[in-house]
Design an enzyme around this catalytic site. Structure first.
Site, short mmCIF file in Angstrom:
data_model
loop_
_atom_site.label_atom_id
_atom_site.label_comp_id
_atom_site.label_asym_id
_atom_site.label_seq_id
_atom_site.Cartn_x
_atom_site.Cartn_y
_atom_site.Cartn_z
N SER A 117 20.75 -39.41 -68.79
CA SER A 117 22.11 -38.85 -68.79
C SER A 117 22.03 -37.33 -68.69
CB SER A 117 22.79 -39.24 -70.11
OG SER A 117 23.86 -38.37 -70.38
N TYR A 142 24.21 -39.20 -78.81
CA TYR A 142 24.03 -39.96 -77.54
C TYR A 142 22.92 -39.31 -76.70
CZ TYR A 142 25.08 -41.43 -72.73
OH TYR A 142 24.99 -41.90 -71.45
#
Ligand SMILES: NC(=O)c1ccc[n+]([C@@H]2O[C@H](COP(=O)([O-])OP(=O)(O)OC[C@H]3O[C@@H](n4cnc5c(N)ncnc54)[C@H](O)[C@@H]3O)[C@@H](O)[C@H]2O)c1
Length: 169
Positions: A117, A142
């Site tokens: 990501s 995250y």
């Protein structure tokens, strides 16, 4: 879908918990589309509903289907949600991911593709981001789980020689 379209034979095993973080009906629609495409290509498609954190189930799937290539898109997505729900990220993105790595190792999978990501660039000030940039400054859980995936996959590559590709999004 693109992978399925290009596959004129063979067997694709899909695995998803179908959780309700995003609209479940959208996931069901996509599954139906995958099934249709597989049928028209004469490829085989099997869907398994399950949690990647369930090590026993993951091992069973790998043993039963003898996978050649694993593409892991499953993860708990979302940046803000991780502020209030860290446990879900640890379960899916760390425990689930390690279960995949272990299953790849024990079942001699040829190739693992997974998704990182752009959140791993965290507090970096330099833009645009580059895959050569340092990613030592995550600012959200995250991102920390996604960076951990990169480190874990790297160790498995070095120790067990599982070729991996990490596609940054
Ligand atoms: N969408 C983005 O902007 C974006 C950006 C960067 C990275 N990513 C990464 O791309 C991948 C796909 O993201 P997305 O946005 O399509 O998310 P998504 O939620 O639509 O897809 C992830 C799928 O994983 C499944 N899943 C989650 N935890 C699971 C578990 N423990 N066991 C089995 N299945 C589980 C969910 O049900 C979902 O269908 C993820 O790895 C995500 O981290 C997405």
């Amino acid at each position: 879908m693109r992978l399925l379209r290009e596959l004129s034979s063979g067997h694709i095993i899909s695995f998803d918990s179908m959780n309700d973080y995003y609209d479940v009906s959208l996931k069901e629609y996509r599954l139906a589309e995958i099934e249709k495409t597989a049928k028209s290509n004469k490829a085989k498609q099997t869907f398994i509903k399950g949690n990647l954190a369930d090590k026993e189930l993951v091992d069973e799937v790998f043993t039963e289907y003898r996978l050649d290539i694993v593409v892991n898109l499953a993860a708990q997505a979302g940046v803000r949600y991780s502020i209030e729900h860290p446990d879900v990220y640890i379960e899916s993105n760390i425990i689930g991911f390690v279960n995949i790595l272990e299953a790849c190792r024990h079942n001699l999978v040829e190739h693992l593709v997974y998704v990182s990501s752009s959140s791993v660039y965290g507090g970096n000030r330099k833009v645009p981001f580059s895959t050569d940039d340092k990613v030592d400054n995550p600012v959200i859980l995250y991102a920390a789980t996604k960076k951990s995936n990169e480190l874990l996959a790297h160790v498995y590559l070095k120790l067990y020689n599982i070729p991996k590709v990490c596609r940054m999004v």
